[in-house]
Motif scaffolding. Structure first.
Motif, mmCIF file in Angstrom:
data_model
loop_
_atom_site.group_PDB
_atom_site.id
_atom_site.type_symbol
_atom_site.label_atom_id
_atom_site.label_comp_id
_atom_site.label_asym_id
_atom_site.label_seq_id
_atom_site.Cartn_x
_atom_site.Cartn_y
_atom_site.Cartn_z
ATOM 1 N N ARG A 35 6.143 25.690 22.097
ATOM 2 C CA ARG A 35 6.389 24.816 20.938
ATOM 3 C C ARG A 35 7.801 25.037 20.376
ATOM 4 N N LEU A 36 8.252 26.292 20.402
ATOM 5 C CA LEU A 36 9.637 26.540 19.958
ATOM 6 C C LEU A 36 10.623 25.835 20.887
ATOM 7 N N ALA A 41 10.745 22.294 20.077
ATOM 8 C CA ALA A 41 11.464 22.080 18.810
ATOM 9 C C ALA A 41 12.968 22.183 19.022
ATOM 10 N N GLU A 45 6.834 30.116 14.934
ATOM 11 C CA GLU A 45 5.989 30.879 15.852
ATOM 12 C C GLU A 45 6.420 32.342 15.855
ATOM 13 N N ALA A 79 9.234 23.887 14.030
ATOM 14 C CA ALA A 79 8.298 24.842 14.643
ATOM 15 C C ALA A 79 8.412 26.172 13.938
#
Ligand SMILES: [Fe+2]
Lengths: 471, 300
Positions: free
Chosen positions: A27-28, A31, A260, A258
């Motif tokens: 997800r990073l 992003a 995380e 994002a």
């Protein structure tokens, strides 16, 4: 507009080297890719990276190798692989930034060495935010001794240089939120924010940033650093830099792309758009600052001590030495005075307002605070002539004029008439004229240029300015 | 095997300025000299180490900073080009070093069994830190011995100097045990300065010695106190005062190298030899040797 977009990004190599190792890293990575697309869309033609993983001691270092190429391996996460980099650096901008930083009293230098170890935060962010390497970049170090004032002035010098070059800038702060990692190796699937407290603070910071309250986060930097930051070399400084790059605003349009865990540390990708979100207010606790007054030199025995007992910066090479005494500007009902302009050499204000008209006292190139003369003084204390740079002096005059106008609520655009004084018309007219054309020449005031025998300080140029302020 | 021993332990700091001042062929920038007090100190250390046969040099440098465990260089050879990120104008060095992989793995295994988190670094692209290279060069410019290179775990930053000392004590004991088990004769080097407050400006000519002095009297007093402990055999007292020293002198002992060294030497109560002291851009640097082999001969 100079700053067209700002971003906060994490410094760990996982999103670059192992985005598939866990969903959060993925997800990073996504992003980062979204941020890259937004930088493209913003029309930025320069990316500025302020990285906490590049500490410096001697002032501020600015990367100036036009094409740095190397293989970087992380000190901890070497098993994730090698980060090959091949970047495009705007070396011309790097030099201009260094000059602008020096004009504001900072120590700065460019670095241009084959094999210079570009830090992991810069490599990760430039690799992922500028993947086709289309947009030239500038990278600046994070000075380990620099405080808020110095970091703010560094950002302002960046804006000076970007404005002078007509650049549209995307600013990137490469940093962790909470930076406590697990001290033992963990498997990617077990990754999470190290502690609940860190997670809560991170969420708070991201709430502020999502609301566009960048200056508020800047004001909280020291508290945040004490609460959730392992006291590594560099403190939670990038927020100072980022906020100053955005004129200390609290009404940006923020979006968290994002958030995380990265081996326990908090990693976020945040976009701050300069468009106003229509709410948010400035809540100044700490003063704004225009020039660096040398607070870092407390241990430098060569520095001079000012009358107020604070430590003055080391006299720059271009210091005018002993000259006429400096006065505090004369106060008065219509007077306009500012700390951001050099002190008068007699009993007069910086400017005086009559209706919409603003009459400025003669403005020279001396720097507020340090009293240094950009481009150097025209003679030494014994009166022996020195080589000096008329263009640097003229540029500094224009900048000082701009500061007085800003204090009065105006700008260079409002200047209607200028009388310029040169001490050496033959030598200096061409250089002076060149800077004029790039600055006030674009505004279009009437102008008269005179040669005179001397000015009160060892400077070569002074301007008498009249402006018509906006209603 | 068995019968291995540490023949000498040294505090061997790594200011790149000293390599620069020497202008060896490996370093690109050239100087007109400078920092002679420290360079003469290294001359004396080299002469002293030349008197004792040894097979391997073990280095712990604060500039390979690891936050996740302790790491060991884990390939037989590393070649590359090291540029100091803070003083790139002074240090751009071509290196080619060999690793005593058996001993590195031996210390790694001992550290693991002592409960420390430890890792072998086997990425061939890894750039060896400039602290290790500087200390290795200054103690042996011909690079004649294989090395064991250990990272500096930053537990001081995560916890405290006290926790750092406990971990480094374990690592020091693990290092000693592994060396003894290896049958090899080792020189052990802690690569760090003492007081560590820098000047934030640099003279036009970096080697202009008219600018060089300690940053403050307090730093000087701390350095002298620590040196006094070392040359009078007071290892334990030094370790007791390490938290205050590390905090107040912003000392580079925060990386744990000196604590590790003293424990590897089993807390020597004999006097260390001071080979030199000097400042580098304001920081305090001492070159100190604990000649363990002499002590063993004396007591034999
Ligand atoms: Fe160091």
């Amino acid at each position: 507009m100079t700053v067209v977009a700002s971003f906060l990004v994490p410094v760990h190599p996982h999103p670059l080297l192992a985005p598939e190792a866990n969903e959060g890293y993925g997800r990073l990575r996504a992003a980062f890719e979204e941020a890259a697309a937004r930088i493209e869309a913003s029309g930025a033609d320069l990316i500025i990276v302020y990285s906490t993983t590049w500490p410096s001691i001697i002032g501020h270092q600015i990367q100036a190798d036009p094409n740095p190429v190397w293989n970087l391996v992380d000190h901890d996460f070497h098993d994730l692989g090698t980060m090959h980099y091949d970047f495009q650096i705007d070396a011309e901008f790097a030099h201009a930034w260094r000059d602008a930083a020096e004009q504001r009293g900072l120590t700065a230098r460019t670095v241009n060495y084959h094999g210079f170890p570009i830090d992991v935060g810069s490599v990760v962010s430039l690799s992922l935010l500028n993947r086709n390497n289309r947009i030239p970049a500038a990278i600046v170090s994070s000075n380990v001794y620099a405080n808020r004032a110095e970091t703010t002035v560094l950002a302002k010098s960046c804006i000076d240089a970007a404005q002078a070059a007509g650049k549209k800038v995307a600013v990137v702060a490469a940093m962790s939120l909470s930076n406590r990692m697990f001290t033992r190796r963990i498997e990617p699937e077990d990754d999470r924010i190290h502690s609940l407290k860190d997670d809560e603070w991170n969420s708070k910071i991201l709430q502020f940033l999502g609301d566009g309250r960048l200056e508020d986060v800047g004001q909280l930097s020291r508290t945040i650093h004490n609460q959730i930051r392992v006291q590594k070399v560099v403190a939670f400084k990038p927020m100072w830099f980022l906020s100053a790059m955005n004129d200390h605003r609290n009404d940006l349009t923020g979006e968290v792309l994002a958030y995380e865990a990265l081996h326990g540390a908090g990693g976020a990708v945040v976009h701050l758009d300069p468009a106003s979100n229509g709410k948010g207010d400035k809540e100044y606790d700490e003063e704004d600052v225009e020039v660096f007054g040398g607070d870092r030199n407390v241990l430098d025995t060569e520095s001079d001590h000012a009358e107020d007992g604070t430590t003055a910066p080391q006299a720059p090479a271009s210091s005018p030495g002993s000259g006429p005494a400096l006065w505090d500007p004369v106060e008065g009902e219509d007077a306009v005075n500012t700390d951001t302009a050099p002190k008068p050499v007699g009993a007069y204000p910086h400017a005086r307002r009559v209706g919409d008209m603003l009459y400025l006292s003669g403005v020279g190139p001396r720097q507020p605070g340090t009293n240094a003369i950009p481009g150097g003084p025209i003679h030494d204390e014994a009166g022996q002539p020195l080589d000096y740079d008329i263009k640097a002096q003229t540029q500094a005059v224009v900048t000082n004029v701009e500061r007085v106008l800003k204090e009065a609520g105006g700008s260079l655009e409002d200047v209607v008439d200028v009388t310029s004084f040169l001490v050496d018309m033959d030598r200096d007219f061409a250089g002076y004229n060149e800077v004029w054309a790039e600055t006030l020449g674009k505004v279009g005031p009437t102008r008269t240029t005179l040669a005179i025998r001397a000015l009160p300080t060892p400077i070569a140029v002074e301007m008498k300015v009249v402006a018509h302020l906006p209603k | 095997m068995g019968g291995g021993q540490i023949v000498a332990g040294c505090l061997a700091p790594h200011p790149p300025h000293l390599v620069y001042a020497e202008s060896p062929p490996q370093n690109e920038p050239k100087a007109e000299g400078g920092w002679e007090q420290l360079r003469w100190g290294y001359d004396r250390l080299r002469a002293s180490l030349a008197e004792v046969e040894h097979d391997v040099v073990v280095i712990l440098s604060p500039h390979w900073q690891t936050y996740v465990g302790t790491h060991f260089l884990g390939l037989p050879r590393f070649e590359g080009f090291s540029v100091d990120p803070v003083f790139p104008n002074l240090f751009r060095y071509t290196y080619d070093l060999s690793i005593d992989l058996d001993l590195a793995e031996g210390i790694h295994a001992e550290a693991m069994s002592a409960g420390l988190d430890a890792h072998m670094m086997r990425n061939p692209d890894f750039r060896v830190d400039y602290g290790t290279i500087t200390t290795a060069h200054l103690t042996d410019p011909s690079w004649s011995k294989p090395l064991v290179v250990i990272s500096s775990n930053r537990s001081r930053h995560y916890y405290s100097v006290e926790v750092m000392q406990e971990m480094m004590a374990e690592l020091g004991r693990a290092t000693r045990k592994a060396i003894e088990a290896s049958g090899k004769r080792a020189v052990v080097l802690a690569s760090n300065s003492l007081s560590h407050r820098h000047f934030t400006t640099e003279p036009e000519v970096p080697e202009d010695m008219s600018h060089e002095h300690i940053t403050s009297h307090a730093m000087h007093l701390w350095d002298m106190r620590i040196i006094d402990h070392m040359i009078n055999g007071r290892s334990k007292q030094l370790l007791d005062e390490m938290p205050e020293f590390t905090d107040q002198a912003i000392a580079e002992t925060d990386g744990g190298a000196l604590t590790w060294l003293l424990h590897a030497l089993d807390l020597p109560d004999y006097n260390a030899t001071l080979h030199g002291y000097g400042t580098v851009i304001g920081t305090g640097n001492a070159i100190v040797e604990w000649p363990a082999w002499r002590h063993r001969e004396d007591s034999a």
